[in-house]
Design a protein around this motif. Structure first.
Motif, PDB file in Angstrom:
ATOM      1  N   LEU A  92      -8.549   6.504   1.457  1.00 34.53           N
ATOM      2  CA  LEU A  92      -9.834   5.849   1.684  1.00 34.53           C
ATOM      3  C   LEU A  92     -10.784   6.681   2.549  1.00 34.53           C
ATOM      4  CD1 LEU A  92      -8.642   2.175   2.240  1.00 34.53           C
ATOM      5  CD2 LEU A  92      -9.927   3.070   0.285  1.00 34.53           C
ATOM      6  N   HIS A  93     -10.297   7.264   3.650  1.00 29.81           N
ATOM      7  CA  HIS A  93     -11.129   8.078   4.549  1.00 29.81           C
ATOM      8  C   HIS A  93     -12.395   7.310   4.952  1.00 29.81           C
ATOM      9  CE1 HIS A  93      -8.521  11.455   3.590  1.00 29.81           C
ATOM     10  NE2 HIS A  93      -8.775  11.291   2.303  1.00 29.81           N
ATOM     11  N   LEU A  94     -12.223   6.069   5.396  1.00 28.13           N
ATOM     12  CA  LEU A  94     -13.368   5.181   5.620  1.00 28.13           C
ATOM     13  C   LEU A  94     -14.227   5.564   6.816  1.00 28.13           C
ATOM     14  CD1 LEU A  94     -11.995   1.608   4.870  1.00 28.13           C
ATOM     15  CD2 LEU A  94     -13.358   3.107   3.414  1.00 28.13           C
ATOM     16  N   ALA A  95     -13.677   6.302   7.773  1.00 21.83           N
ATOM     17  CA  ALA A  95     -14.487   6.673   8.935  1.00 21.83           C
ATOM     18  C   ALA A  95     -15.695   7.493   8.541  1.00 21.83           C
ATOM     19  CB  ALA A  95     -13.637   7.438   9.955  1.00 21.83           C
ATOM     20  N   ASP A 342      -9.193  -5.988   5.550  1.00 20.53           N
ATOM     21  CA  ASP A 342      -8.485  -7.184   5.121  1.00 20.53           C
ATOM     22  C   ASP A 342      -9.368  -8.405   5.324  1.00 20.53           C
ATOM     23  OD1 ASP A 342      -6.274  -8.678   4.181  1.00 20.53           O
ATOM     24  OD2 ASP A 342      -5.681  -9.148   6.240  1.00 20.53           O
ATOM     25  N   ALA A 343      -9.501  -9.223   4.295  1.00 22.22           N
ATOM     26  CA  ALA A 343     -10.228 -10.493   4.377  1.00 22.22           C
ATOM     27  C   ALA A 343     -11.624 -10.328   4.963  1.00 22.22           C
ATOM     28  CB  ALA A 343      -9.421 -11.508   5.189  1.00 22.22           C
ATOM     29  N   GLY A 344     -12.315  -9.283   4.518  1.00 21.83           N
ATOM     30  CA  GLY A 344     -13.695  -9.101   4.932  1.00 21.83           C
ATOM     31  C   GLY A 344     -13.895  -8.499   6.307  1.00 21.83           C
ATOM     32  N   THR A 345     -12.849  -7.883   6.871  1.00 26.51           N
ATOM     33  CA  THR A 345     -12.979  -7.262   8.190  1.00 26.51           C
ATOM     34  C   THR A 345     -12.254  -5.917   8.205  1.00 26.51           C
ATOM     35  OG1 THR A 345     -10.981  -8.377   9.015  1.00 26.51           O
ATOM     36  CG2 THR A 345     -13.099  -9.459   9.433  1.00 26.51           C
ATOM     37  N   LEU A 346     -12.732  -5.012   9.068  1.00 21.73           N
ATOM     38  CA  LEU A 346     -12.032  -3.757   9.318  1.00 21.73           C
ATOM     39  C   LEU A 346     -10.833  -4.047  10.210  1.00 21.73           C
ATOM     40  CD1 LEU A 346     -15.071  -1.399  10.084  1.00 21.73           C
ATOM     41  CD2 LEU A 346     -13.883  -1.712   7.903  1.00 21.73           C
ATOM     42  N   ARG A 347      -9.694  -3.414   9.900  1.00 23.04           N
ATOM     43  CA  ARG A 347      -8.480  -3.641  10.686  1.00 23.04           C
ATOM     44  C   ARG A 347      -7.868  -2.333  11.192  1.00 23.04           C
ATOM     45  NH1 ARG A 347      -6.106  -8.658  10.302  1.00 23.04           N
ATOM     46  NH2 ARG A 347      -5.048  -7.909  12.174  1.00 23.04           N
ATOM     47  N   CYS A 348      -8.627  -1.262  11.171  1.00 28.18           N
ATOM     48  CA  CYS A 348      -8.182   0.028  11.695  1.00 28.18           C
ATOM     49  C   CYS A 348      -9.104   0.390  12.855  1.00 28.18           C
ATOM     50  CB  CYS A 348      -8.229   1.095  10.604  1.00 28.18           C
ATOM     51  SG  CYS A 348      -7.872   2.775  11.182  1.00 28.18           S
ATOM     52  N   ARG A 349      -8.534   0.603  14.026  1.00 28.42           N
ATOM     53  CA  ARG A 349      -9.360   0.820  15.216  1.00 28.42           C
ATOM     54  C   ARG A 349     -10.278   2.031  15.059  1.00 28.42           C
ATOM     55  NH1 ARG A 349      -8.930  -1.552  19.862  1.00 28.42           N
ATOM     56  NH2 ARG A 349      -6.791  -2.243  19.443  1.00 28.42           N
ATOM     57  N   ALA A 350      -9.771   3.132  14.522  1.00 26.37           N
ATOM     58  CA  ALA A 350     -10.585   4.341  14.379  1.00 26.37           C
ATOM     59  C   ALA A 350     -11.759   4.101  13.438  1.00 26.37           C
ATOM     60  CB  ALA A 350      -9.729   5.494  13.875  1.00 26.37           C
ATOM     61  N   VAL A 351     -11.526   3.375  12.343  1.00 26.86           N
ATOM     62  CA  VAL A 351     -12.596   3.082  11.394  1.00 26.86           C
ATOM     63  C   VAL A 351     -13.609   2.134  12.020  1.00 26.86           C
ATOM     64  CG1 VAL A 351     -13.143   2.059   9.152  1.00 26.86           C
ATOM     65  CG2 VAL A 351     -11.124   3.519   9.400  1.00 26.86           C
ATOM     66  N   GLN A 353     -14.342   1.855  15.141  1.00 29.09           N
ATOM     67  CA  GLN A 353     -15.138   2.604  16.125  1.00 29.09           C
ATOM     68  C   GLN A 353     -16.170   3.482  15.440  1.00 29.09           C
ATOM     69  OE1 GLN A 353     -12.019   4.548  18.343  1.00 29.09           O
ATOM     70  NE2 GLN A 353     -11.753   2.819  19.744  1.00 29.09           N
ATOM     71  N   ALA A 354     -15.863   3.951  14.235  1.00 29.96           N
ATOM     72  CA  ALA A 354     -16.836   4.761  13.489  1.00 29.96           C
ATOM     73  C   ALA A 354     -17.969   3.909  12.946  1.00 29.96           C
ATOM     74  CB  ALA A 354     -16.134   5.496  12.350  1.00 29.96           C
ATOM     75  N   HIS A 355     -17.705   2.612  12.717  1.00 27.93           N
ATOM     76  CA  HIS A 355     -18.710   1.691  12.153  1.00 27.93           C
ATOM     77  C   HIS A 355     -18.767   0.428  13.015  1.00 27.93           C
ATOM     78  CE1 HIS A 355     -18.516   4.407   8.773  1.00 27.93           C
ATOM     79  NE2 HIS A 355     -17.285   4.052   8.492  1.00 27.93           N
ATOM     80  N   PRO A 356     -19.252   0.525  14.252  1.00 28.60           N
ATOM     81  CA  PRO A 356     -19.175  -0.600  15.189  1.00 28.60           C
ATOM     82  C   PRO A 356     -19.999  -1.819  14.789  1.00 28.60           C
ATOM     83  CG  PRO A 356     -20.527   1.174  16.083  1.00 28.60           C
ATOM     84  CD  PRO A 356     -19.861   1.718  14.857  1.00 28.60           C
ATOM     85  N   HIS A 357     -20.932  -1.649  13.870  1.00 30.04           N
ATOM     86  CA  HIS A 357     -21.776  -2.760  13.435  1.00 30.04           C
ATOM     87  C   HIS A 357     -21.142  -3.562  12.304  1.00 30.04           C
ATOM     88  CE1 HIS A 357     -22.584   0.976  11.390  1.00 30.04           C
ATOM     89  NE2 HIS A 357     -22.981   0.307  10.326  1.00 30.04           N
TER      90      HIS A 357
END
Length: 370
Positions: A92-95, A342-351, A353-357
């Protein structure tokens, strides 16, 4: 469980997420496996081989409509409409990819990323073999583009009798960097490796002796080494996070004309200031007289090898997801760390933090070492 394997659509992506052997294993366990027509063609795996393994050959919608979707590369914009509230297991590389993060959130997808699946010892078991392949390819592709017909300096990696080999500078001595360094040494290049970790530098020095110069990484050291470099390989990775920028534009301006820079970290945003994703069809562009190579799916160049390596590395995790569904994320810490959305939310801390909004919740499992 119904398991779907779509055909990859990223430029020249020849890998497939499941081999016929893997399909046979899943079918024997009682699962329904549907493979999109032609999904394995890039790796010379035929539809008939999947049929013989007990899988069904279906359409794109059949594959994407499964309860568990297995892919190789991140969904591209043309695939966003196919996302749903099922399980997705892929890179995915979502950050470095906010549009995809938003699409997964909107679809309610439970998205697990190969690159953040992490064991208790900190290892990245699915990312590692792909990083090793990318590292080796970085030297092969870099050496290719050093040739005069392709815009390079006309320098042979291994030199010639009485002529020194190319100066190859590898920044980062992790899995990808170590593989790149080995390939450079085998090719007979004048190899330099930089890293912040003294233990990694010691390991390189002990393995290669005077065939490699190991240097403690710093902005000054990078500037010094790049001045005489023919080929620079950026192999800097922080799991799940945007890659740190280690080569600013001003250093590229000072490099030799016709030198080549290969950014293995491009999936995570790149570690050179001038990096932007390229494709196998159009792999390089010129910056200040140097060639920049930043193909975002380098292992796709060796689909047969990379598919076999990926399938082997992911097999146990695929089996767990197929058998237990989302509960596998609770039961296996490594898979839990791989959960990105998961379920409409980010669940990876690094990701997050990259997308705080974007909406987020604490990770299901913290990264190893936290």
């Amino acid at each position: 469980m119904r398991i779907g394997v779509p055909t990859e659509v990223k430029n020249r992506e020849t890998r497939v997420a499941l081999t016929p052997e893997g399909a046979r294993r899943l079918v024997a366990a009682g699962h329904d496996v549907v493979v999109q027509e032609g999904a394995g063609a890039g790796s010379f795996l035929t539809d008939d081989a999947y049929r013989a393994a007990g899988a069904r050959i279906g359409s794109r919608d059949d594959a994407w409509g499964a309860a568990l979707v297995l892919k190789v590369k991140e969904p591209v914009p043309e695939e966003y409409a196919l996302l749903s509230d099922n399980l997705l297991f892929t890179f995915l590389h979502l950050a470095a990819n906010e549009p995809l993060a938003r699409a997964l959130i909107a679809a309610g997808t439970t998205a697990v990323s190969y690159d953040t699946v992490q064991e208790d010892d900190g290892s990245l078991p699915i990312l590692a073999p792909m990083s090793a392949i990318a590292g080796a390819l970085a030297v092969i592709e870099g050496g290719h583009h050093l040739l005069s017909p392709y815009g390079g300096r006309g320098v042979l990696l291994g030199g010639a009798p009485g002529v020194a080999g190319a100066r190859v500078v590898v920044i980062g001595a992790g899995v990808a960097g170590t593989a790149a360094l080995h390939q450079a040494v085998v090719a007979g290049a004048d190899a330099v490796v930089l890293d912040l970790d003294a233990a990694r530098l010691d390991a390189a020095a002990q393995r290669y002796g005077d065939r490699v110069r190991a240097v403690a990484s710093s902005p000054d050291a990078i500037e010094t080494e790049l001045a005489d470099a023919d080929l620079v390989i950026g192999a800097v990775l922080v799991p799940g996070r945007p890659a740190p920028m280690v080569v600013p534009h001003r250093l590229v301006e000072r490099m030799r004309p016709g030198s080549v820079l290969v950014d293995i970290a491009i999936d995570q945003g790149g570690c050179f200031e001038d990096s932007r994703p390229t494709t196998h069809d159009d792999p390089v562009y010129v910056v200040a007289g140097s060639l920049m190579y930043a193909v975002a799916n380098m292992p796709g160049a060796v689909g047969a090898t990379a598919t076999a390596a990926l399938a082997h590395a992911a097999a146990g995790y695929v089996d767990a997801l197929a058998a237990r569904g989302r509960s596998a994320l609770e039961n296996l810490p490594a898979l839990g760390r791989g959960l990105n959305v998961d379920a409409g939310t980010l669940r990876c801390r690094a990701v997050a933090q990259a997308h705080p909004h974007l909406p987020s919740l604490p990770p299901l499992r913290e990264a190893a070492g936290r």
